[in-house]
Design an enzyme around this catalytic site. Structure first.
Site, PDB file in Angstrom:
ATOM      1  N   ASP A 144      24.665 -11.058   1.575  1.00 32.00           N
ATOM      2  CA  ASP A 144      24.843 -11.920   0.399  1.00 32.00           C
ATOM      3  C   ASP A 144      26.319 -12.044   0.027  1.00 32.00           C
ATOM      4  OD1 ASP A 144      24.070 -13.432  -1.926  1.00 32.00           O
ATOM      5  OD2 ASP A 144      24.376 -11.647  -3.141  1.00 32.00           O
ATOM      6  N   GLU A 182      10.831   4.350   2.156  1.00 31.21           N
ATOM      7  CA  GLU A 182      11.892   4.305   1.141  1.00 31.21           C
ATOM      8  C   GLU A 182      13.265   4.190   1.809  1.00 31.21           C
ATOM      9  OE1 GLU A 182       9.099   5.807   0.748  1.00 31.21           O
ATOM     10  OE2 GLU A 182       8.496   5.290  -1.287  1.00 31.21           O
ATOM     11  N   HIS A 218       2.700   4.463  -1.493  1.00 31.33           N
ATOM     12  CA  HIS A 218       2.342   5.325  -2.601  1.00 31.33           C
ATOM     13  C   HIS A 218       3.491   5.433  -3.602  1.00 31.33           C
ATOM     14  CE1 HIS A 218      -0.778   6.652   0.215  1.00 31.33           C
ATOM     15  NE2 HIS A 218      -1.453   6.918  -0.868  1.00 31.33           N
ATOM     16  N   LEU A 251       0.801  -1.217   0.000  1.00 35.53           N
ATOM     17  CA  LEU A 251       0.000   0.000   0.000  1.00 35.53           C
ATOM     18  C   LEU A 251       0.838   1.274   0.000  1.00 35.53           C
ATOM     19  CD1 LEU A 251      -2.904  -1.186   2.309  1.00 35.53           C
ATOM     20  CD2 LEU A 251      -2.755  -1.226  -0.161  1.00 35.53           C
TER      21      LEU A 251
END
Lengths: 122, 122, 122, 122, 122, 122
Positions: A92, A78, A42, A40
């Protein structure tokens, strides 16, 4: 992380190359994909994004991400996505040396702008 | 997280809907995108992926992810990506109630199969 | 669709170009993205995919999609995604002429291979 | 759809979980990807998107999607993509019970704002 | 490219269909993905994008791409990505006839608007 | 490219950071997205991918990409996509210093394996 993994990161002698640059770019690129990762979230245009690394004691790498926008919604997700994916990229690239690395305490440190004003974590 | 955020999650009365189902799906979908999030991750077909949630004490939600594959490379990154994005989705859906939530200790718990054999975190 | 939209499609004089080729490619490309569109769809390698168009009466365009794979799971979703996105692309390219176009009856026509054997819609 | 598939959906006893929440999220996430699915669709920021479900008679589930934007181009494709992918997700989650489900009549119901004004399907 | 590949393109008798329309769409779609392809490219809304083809002598196909935006950052990368992916799509569709095709001289021809003003390649 | 751009690249003093590592990663990540960039490219699992850089004379940077797979279709497009996006990333990171850089001669150098056998460009 263990001394062996820390040494490998510092000497940039990992089989997969310079983990810090890769992790920084992966974090910035993932931040731009936040809307397709978090259901959800934006769509918003990032004005800028950055990820920085700092050794914060033996075996502890601090990952700090920053995101800016001029949109009307917050941009904290973000930054948190950037930090998470950057940390997972470090994982990784060091997992051949050590599987035990843990990513501790992904959290919001500071947020300014928007209707909720300036907020700093206590 | 705070008691207010925990209550909101448990009562599923969040403005954005049932956070657990959304977080589970977001985690599974992100696991399938691991190769485009982690720069040097391999393309591999996930046989199955899952994300589970459990309350592990007051204010503490445990997120557990699992990934399986029949490919020749490890699948731990896929599980860690699923857990991270699921946790960030929980964050996204509770941030209106509380900004302070921290995601603690993303780490590998167990890995089996492959040339490195069975590994369990101590 | 209306006679005006049908005429526009047949004469390929749409402002946005040849709608059929665009719709065919959009369908095939979307089929390859099925795993990221449908939350629990499996990652599978498409051996081939195709989308075909045929006028099936006045104002009625038939869209038929086909998908093949050698994976162990079914590939019907890939074909249905291809047909849906191809039809929506046709809609996108004719909506300047007519907003009223409806996409009727997206459904599986035939499936063969796999443990469920050969299935044909009655 | 058949009574068996309808019952399964209503009781949310599907092997793959609650199909409605999954379909709602899949629709919303796909709407945000419209620009990469429909070749000539514009990049636009969705202000909000939603997908709702309602039983509209025996064996008939109505899927309704809504999209809003403040951009200068229309947002009807985003709503149609959301409805289509939501319906295909329902299909994916019930196909183990019934292969015969058809998606009927994907169409624009209402559009307001923009230079073409308020439009309602007759 | 060789006369055989040129003939095949001109007659549109390639096994994979009309290479020009496919290449044009692929270029436009890739331009919209520039932010996820080029690590530090900004998210920006394309106002329009186009790719055109012209035979510029025997065995030489000229690919020209154009991108427009109203954002505050430049859009030359979007045009260069469109041209590159369009050319690679032509390559993909003719490689069965000829492996030797080379893509020569991807470069910026003209840029206007923005703080750097009007720029034309000498 | 101009001596100024070459100097900037060599000294890694670009405002946007080390262009070579970024370009290498961008190329490898784009190669994994080939199927969604080139309309009719097949989905295939890359076994490995790499991008290397070498100064090949004043103002000339050579970009070489390599891709390997065990799939039944060719992997040359993946290598060409990697080289193209790597070169465009170099362009993106030097364009503040020089707009004039041209990407010359993207072409296949060598291909082995598969039914067409070993092929080397003359």
């Amino acid at each position: 992380m263990s001394p062996a993994a820390e040494r490998a990161l510092k000497e940039a002698t990992l089989p997969k190359g310079d983990a810090f640059v890769a992790a920084q770019l992966a974090g910035i690129m993932a931040a731009k994909q936040t809307e397709s990762l978090i259901p959800l979230a934006h769509t918003l245009p990032l004005s800028s994004g950055d990820v920085r690394f700092e050794w914060a004691g033996a075996g502890t790498l601090r990952v700090e991400a920053e995101a800016r926008t001029v949109a009307r919604t917050g941009v904290e997700l973000e930054a948190l996505v950037a930090a998470s994916i950057a940390a997972l990229t470090i994982y990784d690239m060091t997992k051949a040396v050590e599987k035990d690395i843990a990513i501790e305490s992904i959290r919001l440190l500071e947020k300014s702008g928007g209707k909720s004003g300036h907020w700093v974590r206590k």
